[in-house]
Design a protein around this motif. Structure first.
Motif, PDB file in Angstrom:
ATOM      1  N   GLY A 349       0.795  -1.219   0.000  1.00 45.88           N
ATOM      2  CA  GLY A 349       0.000   0.000   0.000  1.00 45.88           C
ATOM      3  C   GLY A 349       0.823   1.262   0.000  1.00 45.88           C
ATOM      4  O   GLY A 349       0.285   2.365   0.177  1.00 45.88           O
ATOM      5  N   GLU A 350       2.136   1.157  -0.227  1.00 41.87           N
ATOM      6  CA  GLU A 350       3.016   2.324  -0.272  1.00 41.87           C
ATOM      7  C   GLU A 350       3.122   2.801  -1.722  1.00 41.87           C
ATOM      8  O   GLU A 350       4.098   2.528  -2.422  1.00 41.87           O
ATOM      9  N   MET A 351       2.088   3.503  -2.156  1.00 44.12           N
ATOM     10  CA  MET A 351       1.923   3.822  -3.565  1.00 44.12           C
ATOM     11  C   MET A 351       3.005   4.764  -4.098  1.00 44.12           C
ATOM     12  O   MET A 351       3.492   4.596  -5.219  1.00 44.12           O
ATOM     13  N   ASP A 352       3.374   5.767  -3.321  1.00 43.76           N
ATOM     14  CA  ASP A 352       4.371   6.720  -3.796  1.00 43.76           C
ATOM     15  C   ASP A 352       5.728   6.039  -4.000  1.00 43.76           C
ATOM     16  O   ASP A 352       6.433   6.305  -4.993  1.00 43.76           O
ATOM     17  N   ARG A 353       6.111   5.159  -3.074  1.00 41.60           N
ATOM     18  CA  ARG A 353       7.383   4.450  -3.220  1.00 41.60           C
ATOM     19  C   ARG A 353       7.319   3.476  -4.393  1.00 41.60           C
ATOM     20  O   ARG A 353       8.307   3.280  -5.107  1.00 41.60           O
ATOM     21  N   ALA A 354       6.141   2.877  -4.601  1.00 44.77           N
ATOM     22  CA  ALA A 354       5.976   1.967  -5.743  1.00 44.77           C
ATOM     23  C   ALA A 354       6.138   2.732  -7.053  1.00 44.77           C
ATOM     24  O   ALA A 354       6.830   2.282  -7.971  1.00 44.77           O
ATOM     25  N   ARG A 355       5.499   3.897  -7.140  1.00 44.79           N
ATOM     26  CA  ARG A 355       5.596   4.684  -8.380  1.00 44.79           C
ATOM     27  C   ARG A 355       7.033   5.129  -8.633  1.00 44.79           C
ATOM     28  O   ARG A 355       7.503   5.104  -9.778  1.00 44.79           O
ATOM     29  N   ALA A 356       7.750   5.514  -7.569  1.00 44.33           N
ATOM     30  CA  ALA A 356       9.141   5.938  -7.738  1.00 44.33           C
ATOM     31  C   ALA A 356      10.001   4.791  -8.266  1.00 44.33           C
ATOM     32  O   ALA A 356      10.851   4.980  -9.147  1.00 44.33           O
ATOM     33  N   ALA A 357       9.771   3.576  -7.751  1.00 45.48           N
ATOM     34  CA  ALA A 357      10.540   2.418  -8.222  1.00 45.48           C
ATOM     35  C   ALA A 357      10.213   2.111  -9.681  1.00 45.48           C
ATOM     36  O   ALA A 357      11.113   1.828 -10.490  1.00 45.48           O
ATOM     37  N   TYR A 358       8.921   2.170 -10.032  1.00 47.88           N
ATOM     38  CA  TYR A 358       8.523   1.907 -11.413  1.00 47.88           C
ATOM     39  C   TYR A 358       9.127   2.937 -12.367  1.00 47.88           C
ATOM     40  O   TYR A 358       9.583   2.598 -13.472  1.00 47.88           O
ATOM     41  N   GLU A 359       9.128   4.198 -11.964  1.00 50.86           N
ATOM     42  CA  GLU A 359       9.652   5.244 -12.845  1.00 50.86           C
ATOM     43  C   GLU A 359      11.151   5.080 -13.072  1.00 50.86           C
ATOM     44  O   GLU A 359      11.651   5.347 -14.176  1.00 50.86           O
TER      45      GLU A 359
END
Length: 517
Positions: A349-359
């Motif tokens: 549920g840590e969406m911001d960290r997930a998006r940073a890793a994906y980017e």
């Protein structure tokens, strides 16, 4: 949830190399040399199998695999060991390790993973199963001994006992080696029919989890048996006053293995070819040094997989994240590590960290359809349906037959009220070649939910016609498909059942995430 491990960034495992031993020259006209040579051979009878204990351990561990079975019906995990018995990836293990699983993952050392191992044969009564792991290079293996070694022969048992406990300590995956001694043959009963059969009895401490691992002759490096039983017992626990507090499970130091003679007979009966030459031209040689990045990544994959099956267990996800981050400390911009790290953060549920890793991963692999699909999943979780749809479409432009992206797009479009476009997305997925019974089943369910029962029936009937038989681990989904077909046939008229889904012209191959060498 699909987890991806790519190995294009590291060298493939090289084939097993053997060095020829120097031959003892025999001069026909020089009896003295003949006598010296004869004395040399008599004094060193095991010269043809000369290797160090370190060589033996390295080869035995390299040939031993961890097998993780997942039952998608009960969300259960099973762990066991297996052993390569040929350079072509033939694996022997116990039937009870794989028979109740709908998906299998084979972990080769801590360096690679196969998520598509083929079940060749399984015998629940004798508790033997054979798998085929696909590899472009020869794998390290243990040849089958000609017969069971005599009692008193030193052996080693190799396996992955207590894997979960080791991983919870933050350590990477690693096989264990236990010195054992053969103490003879003991009669027992077969697993289901109860027929009298012999087992190899050994002494030496061996924990649960080694089932399916090899029992190796320490003198020759050959497979003498397949570990199948360890003997537990309950020991009473008392306080200082002698009062009984309860019982604790202990190990008796006895274990039993399926003898190599039975393995040979079973393989021949099932027409499974295996190496017949048992002599070695040289000593065992160690494989390449294990790569730390792969060790962290493979271990993280296992922890992540366990967490996903166990309803996104937070502790396991934290451990997986720690291992992903350790891998990134060694190779900071590996896109496959970054993508899986994003998956783990999203599961927590840590969406911001997930998006940073994906980017960060996207900066290196902007055309990776699996990554684009994962980014679409994240946008949908963040309630950005337009962004999710765009990313799913981008994934399908790279791979028109990425079924999971089509299913995701259909869900997003349905949520946005674009019902007809959602149906078309699912129909395109249905027209693609089927990669697995699991995928086919869920495509059909999605079609049904969209009111496309005729399309679902067509997809399922075509799949069964093209794949009339199922591997053991795929039988549950085959049975589900047959059940849904029967229900739909009862609901639809003959005119409805005559509907046929139109094919799609596309040369794109399915890029469903796979893990390989």
């Amino acid at each position: 949830m699909a987890l991806l491990i790519q190995t294009a960034h590291t060298a493939d495992l090289p084939p097993l190399k053997r060095k020829a031993l120097p031959r003892v020259a025999i001069a026909s006209r020089a009896p003295v040399f003949f006598l010296c040579s004869l004395l040399l051979l008599v004094s060193t009878p095991d010269m043809a199998f000369s290797f160090t204990q370190g060589d033996l351990y390295r080869q035995a561990k390299a040939a031993t695999v961890l097998i993780v079975g997942i039952n998608d019906e009960s969300n259960a995990l099973s762990f066991g060991s297996g052993v390569f018995i040929s350079e072509q990836g033939l694996v022997l293990t116990n039937a009870h390790v794989v028979e109740d699983s709908t998906r299998l993952f084979v972990y080769i050392r801590n360096q690679a993973i196969d998520s598509a191992a083929q079940v060749l044969a399984i015998d629940s009564d004798l508790d033997i199963a054979a798998l085929r792991v696909q590899s472009d290079h020869p794998v390290p293996f243990l040849p089958l001994a000609a017969e069971v070694p005599d009692e008193g022969t030193p052996t080693i048992a190799v396996g992955y006992p207590r894997v979960s406990d080791v991983l919870h300590m933050g350590l990477t995956l690693h096989a264990s080696v236990m010195p054992m001694t053969i103490t003879g043959a003991a009669m027992g009963r077969s697993r289901t029919a109860g027929l009298p059969i012999p087992f190899v009895q050994t002494v030496g401490m061996l924990n649960a989890g080694s089932s399916g691992g090899p029992l190796v002759d320490s003198k020759t490096g050959e497979l003498a048996g397949l570990v199948v039983h360890t003997v537990p017992y309950l020991e009473q626990v008392k306080n200082v006053g002698g009062e009984r507090l309860g019982t604790v499970m202990m190990r008796a130091g006895l274990s039993y293995s399926i003898p190599v003679s039975r393995l040979r007979d079973w393989l021949q009966k099932n027409r499974i070819t295996f190496p017949t030459k048992q002599t070695r031209e040289g000593p065992l040689t160690p494989r390449e040094q294990e790569l730390p990045t792969r060790a962290f990544l493979t271990t993280a994959h296992l922890l992540h997989l366990m967490a996903a099956v166990l309803h996104q267990d937070g502790d396991l996800l934290d451990l997986a994240i720690q291992h992903y981050e350790s891998a990134l400390q060694l190779e900071p911009e590996r896109p496959d590590v970054l993508r899986n790290l994003g998956l783990a953060f999203a599961a927590k549920g840590e969406m911001d960290r997930a998006r940073a890793a994906y980017e960060r991963a996207f900066a290196h692999t902007p055309s990776d359809p699996a990554l684009l699909k994962n980014m679409g999943e994240l946008r949908y979780l963040m309630r950005d349906t337009q962004g999710a749809a765009e990313l799913y479409r981008a994934a399908l432009r790279q791979d028109a037959c990425l079924v999971s992206a089509s299913l995701g797009l259909g869900t997003v479009l349905q949520a946005r009220g674009q019902v007809e476009e959602a149906k078309q997305a699912l129909r395109r997925a249905a027209a693609c070649p089927s990669s697995s019974s699991d995928a086919v089943y869920h495509v059909g369910l999605a079609l049904e939910q969209q009111g496309l029962g005729r399309d679902a029936l067509q997809v399922w009937e075509d799949f069964l016609e093209q794949a009339p038989s199922a591997a053991v681990n795929e039988r549950p989904f085959f049975n589900k498909i047959r059940q849904r077909i029967a229900q739909l046939r009862a609901q639809l008229t003959p005119q409805d059942r005559g509907f046929s889904a139109a094919p799609i012209a596309s040369s794109a191959q399915s890029s469903a995430p796979k893990v390989a060498y």
